[in-house]
Scaffold this motif. Structure first.
Motif: not given
Length: 213
Positions: A58-71
């Motif tokens: 979950n942490g792996n997926i969350y980190s990638i998605v969060k970075t992609g959703l910036k701005q």
């Protein structure tokens, strides 16, 4: 009063001294971060806690998605937001492992009552059957356009797209990370349907589980 059920985990009938706001937060306050969910008026205590592999994925997926959703206006949540999937009917809710939402007007306190753009459930022994059946059906009816089911054991990913109101299995992967394996696929890149700029390699989803047997 807790009772067992065939889905795995125990459940509490709503009204037995447990408020809705307390249910999903109850486990989070404990060190094992157990979740609770409410379906058809029944509150399910999702015990026992999932293994640490569940949290790593979950942490792996969350980190990638969060970075992609910036701005962007979209937000990603990990195991910490109730999804009230038919608020016009009752206050039933689920606590997805990963959930992306873009219509913030439907956020209120500890729950969300809109339509998520993307949901991931990572399987654990106590929830696997529900993730594959009941919760999949709920997300389908709620209009969630992309749903992933990830399994730590076997390192697999099933990706469902919503088409004409029904889920269709778009892709299914089992990680083959040995470079000498003719079916090596660890570098296979997966793209989120609603967010094509967000990509992750299959090996990134399971990063940290290399030593697992």
């Amino acid at each position: 009063m807790a009772k067992s059920n065939s889905w795995g985990g125990s459940f509490l009938f709503a009204g037995e001294g447990l408020k809705r706001e307390e249910v999903c937060q109850m486990g989070a306050a404990e060190s094992d971060n157990r979740k609770n969910e409410k379906i058809n008026g029944v509150v399910y205590n999702m015990s026992p806690a999932p293994g640490y592999q569940h949290g790593i994925i979950n942490g792996n997926i969350y980190s990638i998605v969060k970075t992609g959703l910036k701005q962007t206006v979209c937000l990603v949540f990990m195991e910490n937001l109730d999804f009230r999937y038919h608020p016009d009917v009752n206050d039933d809710y689920l606590c997805p492992d990963i959930m992306v939402i873009c219509d913030r007007m439907h956020l209120k306190g500890g729950f969300y009552s809109g339509v998520p753009r993307f949901i991931v459930e990572t399987l654990s022994p106590s929830t696997a059957r529900r993730d594959k059946r009941e919760k999949k059906d709920i997300y389908e009816k709620a209009g969630v356009e992309e749903y992933w089911i990830v399994a730590p054991q076997g390192k697999s990913v099933e990706i469902y797209y919503l088409e004409n109101g029904k889920y269709v299995l778009e892709q299914s992967y089992i990680l083959a990370g040995d470079l000498e394996d003719e079916h090596y696929n660890a570098d296979t890149e997966i793209t989120l349907k609603a967010f094509p700029h967000i990509k992750m390699k299959l090996k990134e989803i399971f990063d940290g589980l290399e030593e697992e047997k």
